[in-house]
Design a protein around this motif. Structure first.
Motif, PDB file in Angstrom:
ATOM      1  N   PHE A  11       0.811  -1.218   0.000  1.00 15.59           N
ATOM      2  CA  PHE A  11       0.000   0.000   0.000  1.00 15.59           C
ATOM      3  C   PHE A  11       0.845   1.269   0.000  1.00 15.59           C
ATOM      4  O   PHE A  11       0.595   2.185  -0.784  1.00 15.59           O
ATOM      5  N   ALA A  12       1.849   1.317   0.854  1.00 17.79           N
ATOM      6  CA  ALA A  12       2.686   2.532   0.931  1.00 17.79           C
ATOM      7  C   ALA A  12       3.367   2.813  -0.406  1.00 17.79           C
ATOM      8  O   ALA A  12       3.314   3.937  -0.912  1.00 17.79           O
ATOM      9  N   ASP A  13       3.986   1.781  -0.994  1.00 20.24           N
ATOM     10  CA  ASP A  13       4.682   1.979  -2.270  1.00 20.24           C
ATOM     11  C   ASP A  13       3.716   2.305  -3.399  1.00 20.24           C
ATOM     12  O   ASP A  13       3.941   3.231  -4.181  1.00 20.24           O
ATOM     13  N   ASP A  14       2.630   1.535  -3.503  1.00 17.64           N
ATOM     14  CA  ASP A  14       1.720   1.673  -4.639  1.00 17.64           C
ATOM     15  C   ASP A  14       0.811   2.894  -4.561  1.00 17.64           C
ATOM     16  O   ASP A  14       0.415   3.445  -5.582  1.00 17.64           O
ATOM     17  N   VAL A  15       0.448   3.290  -3.352  1.00 23.28           N
ATOM     18  CA  VAL A  15      -0.539   4.370  -3.196  1.00 23.28           C
ATOM     19  C   VAL A  15       0.082   5.624  -2.590  1.00 23.28           C
ATOM     20  O   VAL A  15       0.083   6.688  -3.204  1.00 23.28           O
ATOM     21  N   LEU A  16       0.612   5.498  -1.382  1.00 25.95           N
ATOM     22  CA  LEU A  16       1.079   6.684  -0.658  1.00 25.95           C
ATOM     23  C   LEU A  16       2.279   7.338  -1.323  1.00 25.95           C
ATOM     24  O   LEU A  16       2.426   8.562  -1.276  1.00 25.95           O
ATOM     25  N   ASN A  17       3.142   6.549  -1.967  1.00 21.69           N
ATOM     26  CA  ASN A  17       4.344   7.099  -2.592  1.00 21.69           C
ATOM     27  C   ASN A  17       4.211   7.263  -4.101  1.00 21.69           C
ATOM     28  O   ASN A  17       5.194   7.523  -4.784  1.00 21.69           O
ATOM     29  N   SER A  18       2.998   7.134  -4.621  1.00 19.38           N
ATOM     30  CA  SER A  18       2.789   7.246  -6.062  1.00 19.38           C
ATOM     31  C   SER A  18       3.011   8.681  -6.514  1.00 19.38           C
ATOM     32  O   SER A  18       2.685   9.629  -5.805  1.00 19.38           O
ATOM     33  N   ASP A  19       3.566   8.834  -7.728  1.00 20.07           N
ATOM     34  CA  ASP A  19       3.799  10.185  -8.252  1.00 20.07           C
ATOM     35  C   ASP A  19       2.559  10.750  -8.938  1.00 20.07           C
ATOM     36  O   ASP A  19       2.569  11.893  -9.380  1.00 20.07           O
ATOM     37  N   THR A  65      -5.007  -2.203   6.267  1.00 19.96           N
ATOM     38  CA  THR A  65      -5.260  -1.017   5.452  1.00 19.96           C
ATOM     39  C   THR A  65      -6.723  -0.596   5.560  1.00 19.96           C
ATOM     40  O   THR A  65      -7.029   0.581   5.718  1.00 19.96           O
ATOM     41  N   ALA A  66      -7.630  -1.565   5.503  1.00 24.68           N
ATOM     42  CA  ALA A  66      -9.061  -1.259   5.619  1.00 24.68           C
ATOM     43  C   ALA A  66      -9.357  -0.602   6.964  1.00 24.68           C
ATOM     44  O   ALA A  66     -10.098   0.387   7.035  1.00 24.68           O
ATOM     45  N   ALA A  67      -8.761  -1.115   8.027  1.00 22.23           N
ATOM     46  CA  ALA A  67      -8.979  -0.553   9.360  1.00 22.23           C
ATOM     47  C   ALA A  67      -8.384   0.843   9.469  1.00 22.23           C
ATOM     48  O   ALA A  67      -8.995   1.749  10.048  1.00 22.23           O
ATOM     49  N   LYS A  68      -7.195   1.026   8.901  1.00 22.26           N
ATOM     50  CA  LYS A  68      -6.515   2.321   8.984  1.00 22.26           C
ATOM     51  C   LYS A  68      -7.357   3.439   8.390  1.00 22.26           C
ATOM     52  O   LYS A  68      -7.362   4.564   8.883  1.00 22.26           O
ATOM     53  N   PHE A  69      -8.093   3.123   7.313  1.00 24.99           N
ATOM     54  CA  PHE A  69      -8.898   4.147   6.659  1.00 24.99           C
ATOM     55  C   PHE A  69     -10.381   4.055   7.016  1.00 24.99           C
ATOM     56  O   PHE A  69     -11.221   4.670   6.376  1.00 24.99           O
ATOM     57  N   GLY A  70     -10.686   3.292   8.070  1.00 26.33           N
ATOM     58  CA  GLY A  70     -12.041   3.253   8.609  1.00 26.33           C
ATOM     59  C   GLY A  70     -13.085   2.724   7.648  1.00 26.33           C
ATOM     60  O   GLY A  70     -14.220   3.192   7.650  1.00 26.33           O
ATOM     61  N   VAL A  71     -12.701   1.745   6.830  1.00 23.46           N
ATOM     62  CA  VAL A  71     -13.650   1.194   5.858  1.00 23.46           C
ATOM     63  C   VAL A  71     -14.695   0.357   6.581  1.00 23.46           C
ATOM     64  O   VAL A  71     -14.365  -0.647   7.213  1.00 23.46           O
ATOM     65  N   GLN A  72     -15.963   0.791   6.506  1.00 20.92           N
ATOM     66  CA  GLN A  72     -17.045   0.053   7.148  1.00 20.92           C
ATOM     67  C   GLN A  72     -18.069  -0.444   6.148  1.00 20.92           C
ATOM     68  O   GLN A  72     -18.756  -1.424   6.400  1.00 20.92           O
ATOM     69  N   SER A  73     -18.190   0.242   5.026  1.00 28.01           N
ATOM     70  CA  SER A  73     -19.108  -0.170   3.970  1.00 28.01           C
ATOM     71  C   SER A  73     -18.342  -0.197   2.659  1.00 28.01           C
ATOM     72  O   SER A  73     -17.434   0.605   2.446  1.00 28.01           O
ATOM     73  N   ILE A  74     -18.725  -1.130   1.795  1.00 32.28           N
ATOM     74  CA  ILE A  74     -18.072  -1.230   0.484  1.00 32.28           C
ATOM     75  C   ILE A  74     -19.133  -1.374  -0.589  1.00 32.28           C
ATOM     76  O   ILE A  74     -20.257  -1.785  -0.275  1.00 32.28           O
ATOM     77  N   PRO A  75     -18.842  -1.044  -1.843  1.00 36.63           N
ATOM     78  CA  PRO A  75     -17.559  -0.531  -2.306  1.00 36.63           C
ATOM     79  C   PRO A  75     -17.327   0.908  -1.847  1.00 36.63           C
ATOM     80  O   PRO A  75     -18.250   1.716  -1.827  1.00 36.63           O
ATOM     81  N   LEU A  76     -16.103   1.177  -1.450  1.00 37.71           N
ATOM     82  CA  LEU A  76     -15.686   2.518  -1.056  1.00 37.71           C
ATOM     83  C   LEU A  76     -14.482   2.879  -1.897  1.00 37.71           C
ATOM     84  O   LEU A  76     -13.492   2.143  -1.921  1.00 37.71           O
ATOM     85  N   MET A  77     -14.590   3.996  -2.610  1.00 38.33           N
ATOM     86  CA  MET A  77     -13.472   4.479  -3.418  1.00 38.33           C
ATOM     87  C   MET A  77     -12.891   5.724  -2.762  1.00 38.33           C
ATOM     88  O   MET A  77     -13.640   6.645  -2.427  1.00 38.33           O
ATOM     89  N   VAL A  78     -11.591   5.709  -2.552  1.00 38.14           N
ATOM     90  CA  VAL A  78     -10.903   6.833  -1.919  1.00 38.14           C
ATOM     91  C   VAL A  78      -9.797   7.305  -2.860  1.00 38.14           C
ATOM     92  O   VAL A  78      -8.965   6.503  -3.291  1.00 38.14           O
ATOM     93  N   LEU A  79      -9.813   8.601  -3.163  1.00 39.40           N
ATOM     94  CA  LEU A  79      -8.769   9.172  -4.014  1.00 39.40           C
ATOM     95  C   LEU A  79      -7.648   9.722  -3.145  1.00 39.40           C
ATOM     96  O   LEU A  79      -7.895  10.514  -2.238  1.00 39.40           O
ATOM     97  N   PHE A  80      -6.436   9.256  -3.423  1.00 40.71           N
ATOM     98  CA  PHE A  80      -5.248   9.728  -2.714  1.00 40.71           C
ATOM     99  C   PHE A  80      -4.430  10.612  -3.646  1.00 40.71           C
ATOM    100  O   PHE A  80      -4.197  10.248  -4.798  1.00 40.71           O
ATOM    101  N   LYS A  81      -4.014  11.773  -3.128  1.00 43.03           N
ATOM    102  CA  LYS A  81      -3.083  12.646  -3.837  1.00 43.03           C
ATOM    103  C   LYS A  81      -1.945  12.952  -2.878  1.00 43.03           C
ATOM    104  O   LYS A  81      -2.184  13.354  -1.735  1.00 43.03           O
TER     105      LYS A  81
END
Length: 106
Positions: A11-19, A65-81
């Protein structure tokens, strides 16, 4: 580029550190609406490949990862920048709505 599968470990490499922005689709195999939007997300990932990466996180496999972002219902789409969640959309929607929402928050 098609959607990419992301795990707790990547998750960190693919999402948080994405350019570029990453749309994370939190989903599960037993979720009907998740399966309904999967083909639309594949198409959107091709159409907007130069602007955004679309990643899928299976909440049953990547519980941290799901817990970290408080995912309780799905599908949930979150945009990271730049490693930060900046917008989210809960629930299934037609491709045109999903793409319109994504373009409006990019």
């Amino acid at each position: 580029m098609a959607t990419i599968a992301v795990t707790d470990a990547s998750f960190a490499d693919d999402v948080l550190n994405s350019d570029k922005p990453v749309l994370v689709d939190f989903w599960a195999d037993w979720c009907g609406p998740c399966k309904m939007i999967a083909p639309a997300l594949e198409e959107i990932s091709e159409e907007l490949a130069d602007k955004v990466t679309i990643a899928k996180v299976d909440i049953m496999d990547s519980t941290d990862t799901a817990a970290k972002f408080g995912v309780q219902s799905i599908p949930l789409m979150v945009l990271f920048k730049n490693g930060e969640p900046v917008a989210q959309k809960l629930g299934a929607a037609p491709k045109s709505q999903l793409k319109g929402w994504l373009e409006s928050v990019l």
